[in-house]
Every structure is written in structure tokens, then in C-alpha cells.
Design a protein around this motif. Structure first.
Motif, PDB file in Angstrom:
ATOM      1  N   GLY A  80      40.753  46.165  42.241  1.00  0.00           N
ATOM      2  CA  GLY A  80      40.813  47.357  42.994  1.00  0.00           C
ATOM      3  C   GLY A  80      39.551  47.888  43.439  1.00  0.00           C
ATOM      4  N   VAL A  81      38.707  47.892  42.600  1.00  0.00           N
ATOM      5  CA  VAL A  81      37.385  48.537  42.585  1.00  0.00           C
ATOM      6  C   VAL A  81      36.501  47.451  43.554  1.00  0.00           C
ATOM      7  N   PHE A  82      36.785  46.237  43.573  1.00  0.00           N
ATOM      8  CA  PHE A  82      35.981  45.349  44.419  1.00  0.00           C
ATOM      9  C   PHE A  82      36.249  45.469  46.081  1.00  0.00           C
ATOM     10  N   ALA A  83      37.516  45.843  45.930  1.00  0.00           N
ATOM     11  CA  ALA A  83      38.293  46.008  47.336  1.00  0.00           C
ATOM     12  C   ALA A  83      37.515  47.036  47.901  1.00  0.00           C
ATOM     13  N   ASP A  84      37.370  48.224  47.052  1.00  0.00           N
ATOM     14  CA  ASP A  84      36.414  49.364  47.731  1.00  0.00           C
ATOM     15  C   ASP A  84      35.330  49.038  48.066  1.00  0.00           C
ATOM     16  N   ALA A  85      34.473  48.238  46.965  1.00  0.00           N
ATOM     17  CA  ALA A  85      33.269  48.297  47.232  1.00  0.00           C
ATOM     18  C   ALA A  85      32.877  47.155  48.164  1.00  0.00           C
ATOM     19  N   SER A  86      33.563  45.998  48.517  1.00  0.00           N
ATOM     20  CA  SER A  86      33.320  44.974  49.662  1.00  0.00           C
ATOM     21  C   SER A  86      34.034  45.690  50.888  1.00  0.00           C
TER      22      SER A  86
ATOM     23  N   ASP B  60      36.977  44.534  51.572  1.00  0.00           N
ATOM     24  CA  ASP B  60      37.923  43.495  51.570  1.00  0.00           C
ATOM     25  C   ASP B  60      39.268  44.113  51.277  1.00  0.00           C
ATOM     26  N   THR B  61      40.215  44.589  51.834  1.00  0.00           N
ATOM     27  CA  THR B  61      41.361  45.080  51.186  1.00  0.00           C
ATOM     28  C   THR B  61      42.509  44.281  51.962  1.00  0.00           C
ATOM     29  N   ASN B  62      42.335  43.099  51.972  1.00  0.00           N
ATOM     30  CA  ASN B  62      43.319  42.246  52.306  1.00  0.00           C
ATOM     31  C   ASN B  62      44.566  42.147  51.451  1.00  0.00           C
ATOM     32  N   ARG B  63      45.691  42.446  52.052  1.00  0.00           N
ATOM     33  CA  ARG B  63      46.894  42.722  51.156  1.00  0.00           C
ATOM     34  C   ARG B  63      47.437  41.518  50.316  1.00  0.00           C
ATOM     35  N   LEU B  64      46.987  40.559  50.468  1.00  0.00           N
ATOM     36  CA  LEU B  64      47.254  39.376  49.619  1.00  0.00           C
ATOM     37  C   LEU B  64      46.505  39.941  48.261  1.00  0.00           C
ATOM     38  N   HIS B  65      45.629  40.844  48.026  1.00  0.00           N
ATOM     39  CA  HIS B  65      44.791  40.974  46.924  1.00  0.00           C
ATOM     40  C   HIS B  65      45.669  42.371  46.372  1.00  0.00           C
ATOM     41  N   LEU B  66      46.230  43.189  47.173  1.00  0.00           N
ATOM     42  CA  LEU B  66      46.605  44.526  46.826  1.00  0.00           C
ATOM     43  C   LEU B  66      48.098  44.949  46.754  1.00  0.00           C
ATOM     44  N   ASP B  67      48.845  44.148  47.640  1.00  0.00           N
ATOM     45  CA  ASP B  67      50.051  44.610  48.009  1.00  0.00           C
ATOM     46  C   ASP B  67      51.157  43.535  47.473  1.00  0.00           C
TER      47      ASP B  67
ATOM     48  N   HIS C  49      40.319  38.240  44.762  1.00  0.00           N
ATOM     49  CA  HIS C  49      39.273  37.773  45.706  1.00  0.00           C
ATOM     50  C   HIS C  49      38.324  36.683  45.309  1.00  0.00           C
ATOM     51  N   GLY C  50      38.263  35.706  46.228  1.00  0.00           N
ATOM     52  CA  GLY C  50      37.351  34.619  45.828  1.00  0.00           C
ATOM     53  C   GLY C  50      35.884  34.862  45.537  1.00  0.00           C
ATOM     54  N   THR C  51      35.544  35.775  46.225  1.00  0.00           N
ATOM     55  CA  THR C  51      34.088  36.290  46.074  1.00  0.00           C
ATOM     56  C   THR C  51      33.751  37.045  44.759  1.00  0.00           C
TER      57      THR C  51
ATOM     58  N   PRO D 199      43.464  29.153  43.769  1.00  0.00           N
ATOM     59  CA  PRO D 199      43.447  31.017  43.473  1.00  0.00           C
ATOM     60  C   PRO D 199      43.448  31.188  42.001  1.00  0.00           C
ATOM     61  N   VAL D 200      43.091  32.188  41.867  1.00  0.00           N
ATOM     62  CA  VAL D 200      42.888  32.908  40.312  1.00  0.00           C
ATOM     63  C   VAL D 200      43.704  34.061  40.115  1.00  0.00           C
ATOM     64  N   ASP D 201      44.667  34.096  39.169  1.00  0.00           N
ATOM     65  CA  ASP D 201      45.850  35.207  39.163  1.00  0.00           C
ATOM     66  C   ASP D 201      44.795  36.295  38.576  1.00  0.00           C
ATOM     67  N   ILE D 202      45.578  37.380  39.117  1.00  0.00           N
ATOM     68  CA  ILE D 202      44.903  38.835  38.435  1.00  0.00           C
ATOM     69  C   ILE D 202      45.196  38.675  36.919  1.00  0.00           C
ATOM     70  N   GLY D 203      44.193  39.158  36.122  1.00  0.00           N
ATOM     71  CA  GLY D 203      44.446  39.263  34.705  1.00  0.00           C
ATOM     72  C   GLY D 203      43.918  37.809  34.191  1.00  0.00           C
ATOM     73  N   GLU D 204      43.825  36.906  34.973  1.00  0.00           N
ATOM     74  CA  GLU D 204      43.490  35.385  34.321  1.00  0.00           C
ATOM     75  C   GLU D 204      42.018  35.345  33.892  1.00  0.00           C
ATOM     76  N   ARG D 205      41.697  34.742  32.773  1.00  0.00           N
ATOM     77  CA  ARG D 205      40.345  34.512  32.137  1.00  0.00           C
ATOM     78  C   ARG D 205      39.665  33.393  33.064  1.00  0.00           C
ATOM     79  N   VAL D 206      38.475  33.372  33.547  1.00  0.00           N
ATOM     80  CA  VAL D 206      37.813  32.445  33.961  1.00  0.00           C
ATOM     81  C   VAL D 206      36.435  32.216  33.610  1.00  0.00           C
ATOM     82  N   THR D 207      35.881  31.005  33.709  1.00  0.00           N
ATOM     83  CA  THR D 207      34.614  30.711  33.233  1.00  0.00           C
ATOM     84  C   THR D 207      33.577  30.235  34.140  1.00  0.00           C
ATOM     85  N   ALA D 208      32.231  30.482  34.183  1.00  0.00           N
ATOM     86  CA  ALA D 208      31.450  30.150  35.150  1.00  0.00           C
ATOM     87  C   ALA D 208      30.496  29.089  34.340  1.00  0.00           C
TER      88      ALA D 208
END
Length: 208
Positions: free
Chosen positions: A94-100, A102-109, A124-126, A155-164
Motif C-alpha cells: 500500500g505504501v509503495f503504491a502511494d510512493a510510486s 503505481d495503483t494498478n488494481r492487480l496489486h490493490l483490489d 509490485h515487481g519494482t 509473481p510474488v505473493d503479498i506476505g511472501e518472504r523473498v531473498t535478493a
């Protein structure tokens, strides 16, 4: 964490690849995107903050994980590998959508996202690629982005742990290095693949 779509991962990845774009960002474009991602990862206030695990960053959080494989001399060298892990939370999306913007509904709705090929909302991929910046910030010295190529593979699920995972593969001279930059999901699948060129300066405190 939200339940995954029943769509097989292989088919989902193929669909992602068919619609995805492999791109090379200008320094300015990628820098702006990463800054937005980093802002999303820094919560208001200081809840959960603790002393940094690396002198190159301001603070850390207990949920974050960091590992640096090197020869211990404090100098960036070919073969050095750095890993940074964290979960991508609902709040950060949610914060990234505001900051960037990018309010694409795929991420928010939720209702909208259920009708997409993914069957659910995804991060969001970015925002996810911002973990690459987080990893690079923990290299010895002061890391400055010069370029970044990215390919979004899944894709990455919301809440998923990812590693760079970033590995130095070439010393280009004059403090510049080429690195492979990969992000894996919690199942160890590569969701972002790419390559970066960075400039490593001495940190200001090292010049004192």
C-alpha cells in the motif's frame, strides 16, 4: 500469507514470460523506482528497528536476514556474494503504491485481481526488486548504482518472504563492479533475474 492460485507454477511462469518485458533501465529511471521501493520498506516511527548489521546501513529489523560471503578483508572482490531476505507485507504494498503512483488494481483490489491470470493480488515487481538495492547497500563501502537490467520471471505473493542474491562477477576498474542480481521466492524459485553495474566509494566516515 494468501493461498496460491491452483494454476501450476510452470504454466503461470510461462504466462508471465509471455507478457513480461526484459528491459534495461536508464540510471535515473531505475534510481527513482528503487528509491520508491526503499521508502515503502521503511515504516513510520521506529517500531522494530534495531542496530544495523552492517556499517553501510542505518538500522535493521529482526525479521530481516543478511549474509555476506567474502574473504573477510572488507574489500569488494570478484566472488563476493551477499544475500538479503525479508517478507513483502500488505502495508508495504500500500505504501509503495502511494510512493510510486503505481495503483494498478492487480496489486490493490482483491475482486479485480481474482479475474486476472494470477487469480489473486501480487506484489509490485519494482517493490520486490528493491531488495536488490537493500542487498547492495550492505556491501563494504558506499554503493552507487550505475545501471541495472531486470527480467521479471514470476509473481510474488503479498506476505511472501523473498531473498535478493547479488554476486560480484567482474572488477571493471576505478571502483566499478559488475554483479549478477537475482531475487528468489520462499520456494527458491527465481522471480527476478538481472545484472547491475555499481560504483563502490569509500564511506565518508572512512575518509575521516
Amino acid at each position: 500469507m494468501q493461498e496460491r492460485s491452483p494454476t501450476p507454477m510452470g504454466g503461470l511462469t510461462d504466462a508471465w514470460l509471455q507478457s513480461g518485458k526484459h528491459f534495461s533501465n536508464s540510471v535515473e529511471h531505475f534510481y527513482n523506482s528503487v528509491m520508491a521501493a526503499n521508502r515503502a520498506m521503511l515504516p513510520d516511527g521506529d517500531d522494530g528497528r534495531q542496530p544495523a548489521e552492517s556499517p553501510g546501513v542505518t538500522y535493521s529489523k529482526a525479521e530481516w536476514s543478511f549474509d555476506h560471503s567474502d574473504d573477510g578483508d572488507g574489500i569488494v572482490s570478484v566472488g563476493d556474494r551477499i544475500r538479503f531476505s525479508k517478507s513483502v507485507t500488505e502495508e508495504e504494498v500500500g505504501v509503495f503504491a502511494d510512493a510510486s503512483g503505481d495503483t494498478n488494481r492487480l496489486h490493490l483490489d482483491d475482486e479485480f485481481a481474482e479475474g486476472t491470470r494470477f487469480g489473486r493480488r501480487i506484489a509490485h515487481g519494482t517493490l520486490v526488486s528493491g531488495l536488490i538495492s537493500a542487498a547492495l547497500a550492505r556491501l563494504p563501502g558506499l554503493t552507487i548504482y550505475l545501471s541495472q537490467d531486470l527480467q521479471f520471471l514470476g509473481p510474488v505473493d503479498i506476505g511472501e518472504r523473498v531473498t535478493a542474491i547479488c554476486e560480484v562477477v567482474e572488477d571493471l576498474g576505478d571502483g566499478r563492479y559488475r554483479l549478477t542480481t537475482v531475487v528468489e521466492d520462499e520456494d527458491g524459485e527465481t522471480v527476478i533475474d538481472g545484472e547491475a553495474i555499481v560504483l563502490i566509494d569509500d564511506r565518508p566516515d572512512e575518509d575521516a
